[in-house]
Design an enzyme around this catalytic site. Structure first.
Site, short mmCIF file in Angstrom:
data_model
loop_
_atom_site.label_atom_id
_atom_site.label_comp_id
_atom_site.label_asym_id
_atom_site.label_seq_id
_atom_site.Cartn_x
_atom_site.Cartn_y
_atom_site.Cartn_z
N ASP A 22 53.95 82.34 -16.35
CA ASP A 22 53.95 80.92 -16.70
C ASP A 22 52.51 80.45 -16.87
O ASP A 22 51.65 80.82 -16.07
CB ASP A 22 54.66 80.15 -15.58
CG ASP A 22 54.69 78.65 -15.85
OD1 ASP A 22 54.55 78.26 -17.02
OD2 ASP A 22 54.85 77.89 -14.87
N ASP A 26 55.38 74.89 -15.23
CA ASP A 26 56.76 74.38 -15.23
C ASP A 26 57.75 75.40 -14.66
O ASP A 26 58.96 75.17 -14.66
CB ASP A 26 57.20 73.92 -16.64
CG ASP A 26 57.32 75.08 -17.62
OD1 ASP A 26 56.98 76.22 -17.26
OD2 ASP A 26 57.77 74.84 -18.76
N ASP A 30 55.94 81.85 -20.51
CA ASP A 30 55.77 81.36 -21.88
C ASP A 30 54.80 82.24 -22.66
O ASP A 30 54.22 83.18 -22.13
CB ASP A 30 55.30 79.89 -21.85
CG ASP A 30 54.19 79.69 -20.83
OD1 ASP A 30 53.22 80.48 -20.87
OD2 ASP A 30 54.28 78.78 -19.98
N ASP A 99 63.22 90.17 -30.98
CA ASP A 99 64.62 90.40 -30.67
C ASP A 99 65.46 89.60 -31.66
O ASP A 99 65.36 88.37 -31.72
CB ASP A 99 64.89 89.91 -29.24
CG ASP A 99 66.02 90.65 -28.57
OD1 ASP A 99 67.00 90.97 -29.24
OD2 ASP A 99 65.91 90.91 -27.34
N GLU A 243 70.71 97.81 -30.53
CA GLU A 243 71.41 97.89 -29.24
C GLU A 243 72.86 98.26 -29.54
O GLU A 243 73.61 97.46 -30.10
CB GLU A 243 71.36 96.56 -28.50
CG GLU A 243 71.97 96.66 -27.10
CD GLU A 243 72.39 95.32 -26.49
OE1 GLU A 243 72.55 95.26 -25.27
OE2 GLU A 243 72.58 94.34 -27.24
N ASP A 318 69.08 93.44 -18.80
CA ASP A 318 70.51 93.41 -18.44
C ASP A 318 70.84 94.39 -17.31
O ASP A 318 71.98 94.43 -16.84
CB ASP A 318 71.38 93.79 -19.65
CG ASP A 318 71.26 92.80 -20.80
OD1 ASP A 318 71.07 91.60 -20.55
OD2 ASP A 318 71.37 93.25 -21.96
C1 GLC Z 1 72.85 91.77 -25.38
C2 GLC Z 1 71.69 91.21 -24.60
C3 GLC Z 1 72.24 90.36 -23.49
C4 GLC Z 1 73.03 89.23 -24.10
C5 GLC Z 1 74.09 89.74 -25.07
C6 GLC Z 1 74.59 88.64 -25.95
O1 GLC Z 1 73.62 92.64 -24.66
O2 GLC Z 1 70.87 92.24 -24.17
O3 GLC Z 1 71.23 89.88 -22.65
O4 GLC Z 1 73.66 88.49 -23.09
O5 GLC Z 1 73.59 90.73 -25.93
O6 GLC Z 1 73.62 88.25 -26.88
CA CA Z 2 55.80 77.54 -18.83
#
Ligand code: GLC
Ligand code: CA
Length: 543
Positions: A22, A26, A30, A99, A243, A318
Site C-alpha cells: 500500500d 488506505d 496499489d 490478467d 488458466e 486461489d
Molecule cells: C479464476 C481466478 C479466481 C476467480 C475466478 C473467477 O479462477 O483465479 O480468483 O475467482 O477465476 O474469475
Molecule cells: Ca492504497
C-alpha cells in the site's frame, strides 16, 4: 533442440495487488506500491510480473469482476500509474503480464447495464439469457461460489448465467460482436506495451449452457484461435498463459501448440487436486500421496515434450501456501520451502512464484469474521446450514481457503508488516514478526536468496530450460528425483519429502564429473543419505 523463446527462459512473479504494498495508507495495495518494490523484484531476478486484475471493478470477487477493461480501479491508482508501472518495470527488464477476465464481466459493466434493459437492447445478446419462470431456473447448473448459476431478472422475465457470483454474468462468446469488442480492448493494452496476458478461466468460454457443458466446450479452440490471431499474433512476442482447470496433456497440446496459434502455455491443475477426495472438490481433504505427485508431474513433463510448454507453479492467489500444504511450516519451514522450490524450478517449463512464496510465507488460521474471500464465506455458510461440525468446516478453510494466499506481504517487523501505514484490508499473518523480507534479504541462508540462486541457475544453464526430463528412483516412497539432459549436460535434482533422514543410493546416478550446484543444507552427508526435506541439484558433464 526446440524453439527458443524469452518466455521459456524467464521466471514470472505473480502479484496480487491488493495485498502487495500500500502506498497511501488506505490499507489496500496499489500500483504506486508495486512501483516502489520493483528494485526488490529486480534483485530477485524475475523477468515478468503477472498482475492480478487492476481494472475498474466493484471488487465483488476482488477484481475478477471487471466493469471497465480500459481503466484502472481508483483503489489501485490511475491509467498513468499503470503506464508508469509498465515503463519502470521495462527499465528493469521486467514485463507486465495483465490478467484478462474474458469469461464474464461485472454486472456493473455498461454492457450488462444495457443488456438487462430489454430483450431488444443491442447489448442483450452480450450475455447468456434464457426465458423461464421465477423460481424454476432453466437447469441445475451451479455457480463455483455456491447456489444456482442462473439469476432471475424480473424486469425482463429472463434468467442470466453466472458460473461465478451473481455479480459476474457470463459473456456470450457465440456473439461475434462480443469477440470483436474484446479483441480491440486487448489490442489497446498491447499498444500500451504490456508483455503478455494470463487468461482467467478461459476453458469456460466455449460453454453450452443448455447442455450443461461448461469447460472444454465444442467451440473453445475455434474461439481461442480467432482471439490469438486477432490480437497476440500481431507481431509482439507476448507471453500468454491460459488458466485451464480441465486440461489434460492432449488438450494442453492444442492450447500451447508450438505453431503459436493459441497460447504460449497453460496452467494445468492436475497436481493441485491430489489432496482432495476423489470427485468431491477442494474442501474435502485427503493427505498427499507422493507417488501420485511424481506420476502427475512426470506425466506433464514427458507428454508435453516438443509439443507444448508447461507452466510450473505451486501457488497463486486461489491456492494455499505450499510450505504449509506439502512442506512443513513448523520446525522445517526453511528447509521444506527450499526443497519445494528446487523440485519445481529444476523442471521443464516456466516457473511462477507467487508473492511471499520467496519468503516462505505460511497459511493462516483466523476466526471466521476475519476472512474476506467470497468463495470461503459462501462455503462456510453452506456447510454450517447443512449441519457440518464447525471444527471440520474450519479445518477445510485452514487448509484450502483462498485467503491463505491473500494476507498482506510481510516486508518487515514494523506496523502491519510494513504493508500499510493504516489498517490492512485483511488481517496480517501474526507470524510476520519472524517471517518477513527484511530478515530474508539480510540472511544469506534465507529462502529469498535460495530463490535468487534458482533463478540465476536457470539463466546460466540452458539444460534447466530446455533439457529432457526423466524420473529416477521412481519407486522410492519418500524421494522425488529426476534428471534433465541436454546434449552432454545433465542436471540431477533430488528432493526428500519426509521430515526425517532417508537412504538413497545416489551413486547409481552420480557421475565422477558431478558438481553440486545448490543444496538446502550447507554441510554434506554421505551420498546415500538425505536429511529432513533435503534437496540437492547437481550438474554433470557426460561425454
Ligand atoms: C479464476 C481466478 C479466481 C476467480 C475466478 C473467477 O479462477 O483465479 O480468483 O475467482 O477465476 O474469475
Ligand atoms: Ca492504497
Amino acid at each position: 533442440m526446440e524453439q527458443q523463446e524469452w518466455w521459456k527462459e524467464t521466471v514470472v512473479y505473480q502479484i496480487y495487488p491488493r495485498s502487495f504494498q500500500d502506498s497511501n495508507g488506505d490499507g489496500i495495495g496499489d500500483l504506486r506500491g508495486i512501483i516502489s518494490r520493483l528494485d526488490y523484484l529486480q534483485h530477485l531476478g524475475i523477468g515478468a510480473i503477472w498482475l492480478s486484475p487492476v481494472c475498474k471493478s466493484p471488487q465483488d470477487d476482488y477484481g475478477y469482476d471487471i466493469s471497465d477493461y480500459q481503466d484502472i480501479d481508483p483503489m489501485f491508482g490511475s491509467l498513468e500509474d499503470m503506464e508508469a508501472l509498465i515503463h519502470e518495470a521495462g527499465k528493469r527488464d521486467i514485463r507486465i503480464i495483465m490478467d484478462l477476465v474474458l469469461n464474464h464481466t461485472s454486472d456493473e459493466h455498461p454492457w450488462f447495464q444495457e443488456a438487462k434493459k430489454g430483450k431488444d437492447n443491442p447489448y442483450h445478446d452480450y450475455y447468456v439469457w434464457r426465458d423461464g419462470i421465477e423460481g424454476t431456473p432453466p437447469n441445475d447448473l451451479t455457480s463455483t461460489f455456491g447456489g444456482s448459476a442462473w439469476e432471475w431478472v424480473p424486469e425482463i422475465g429472463q434468467y442470466y448465467l453466472h458460473l461465478f457470483s451473481v455479480k459476474q454474468p457470463d459473456l456470450n462468446w457465440a456473439n461475434p460482436k462480443v469477440r470483436q469488442d474484446i479483441y480491440s480492448m486487448i489490442n489497446w493494452w498491447i499498444e500500451k506495451g504490456v508483455g503478455g496476458f494470463r487468461l482467467d478461466v478461459i476453458d469456460l468460454i466455449g460453454k453450452e449452457a443448455d447442455f450443461k457443458i461448461t469447460g472444454n466446450g465444442p467451440l473453445l479452440h475455434e474461439y481461442i484461435r480467432e482471439l490469438s490471431k486477432e490480437t497476440f499474433q500481431k507481431g509482439k512476442e507476448l507471453l500468454t498463459v491460459g488458466e485451464t482447470w480441465g486440461a489434460t496433456p492432449e488438450i494442453a497440446k492444442l492450447y500451447s501448440n508450438p505453431d503459436g496459434s493459441e497460447f504460449s502455455m497453460v496452467f494445468q491443475f492436475e497436481h493441485i487436486g491430489l489432496d482432495e477426495q476423489e470427485g468431491r472438490g477442494k474442501w474435502d481433504l485427503k493427505p498427499l500421496d507422493l507417488m501420485e505427485l511424481k506420476d502427475v508431474l512426470s506425466k506433464w513433463q514427458t507428454e508435453l515434450k516438443g509439443e507444448a510448454w508447461n507452466s510450473l507453479f505451486w501457488n497463486n492467489h486461489d491456492l494455499p501456501r505450499i510450505v504449509s500444504r506439502w512442506g512443513n511450516d513448523g520446525e522445517f519451514r526453511v528447509e521444506s520451502a527450499k526443497m519445494l522450490a528446487t523440485l519445481l524450478h529444476g523442471m521443464r517449463g516456466t516457473p511462477y512464484i507467487y508473492q511471499g512464496e520467496e519468503l516462505g510465507m505460511t497459511n493462516v488460521q483466523y476466526e471466521i469474521k476475519e476472512y474476506r474471500d467470497i468463495e470461503l464465506l459462501r462455503f462456510y455458510k453452506e456447510r454450517m446450514e447443512k449441519g457440518y461440525p464447525e471444527h471440520e468446516v474450519m479445518e477445510s478453510i485452514y487448509a484450502k481457503g483462498r485467503d491463505n494466499a491473500r494476507t498482506p506481504m510481510q516486508w518487515d517487523d514494523s506496523h502491519q508488516a510494513g504493508f500499510t501505514t493504516g489498517e490492512a484490508w485483511i488481517k496480517v499473518n501474526p507470524n510476520y514478526t519472524e517471517i518477513h523480507d527484511a530478515e530474508n534479504v539480510q540472511n544469506p541462508d534465507s529462502i529469498f536468496h535460495y530463490y535468487r540462486q534458482l533463478i540465476q541457475l536457470r539463466k546460466d544453464h540452458e539444460v534447466i530450460v530446455y533439457g529432457d526430463y526423466e524420473l529416477i528412483f521412481p519407486e522410492h516412497p519418500d524421494v522425488f528425483a529426476y534428471t534433465r539432459t541436454l546434449h552432454e549436460n545433465q542436471i540431477m535434482v533430488v528432493c526428500n519429502f519426509r521430515g526425517e533422514t532417508v537412504q538413497l543410493p545416489l551413486q547409481e546416478h552420480l557421475s565422477s564429473s558431478a558438481k553440486l550446484l545448490l543444496a538446502n543444507y550447507t554441510d554434506m552427508l554421505p551420498d546415500n543419505e538425505l536429511r529432513a526435506y533435503e534437496a540437492r541439484m547437481y550438474l554433470m558433464q557426460n561425454n
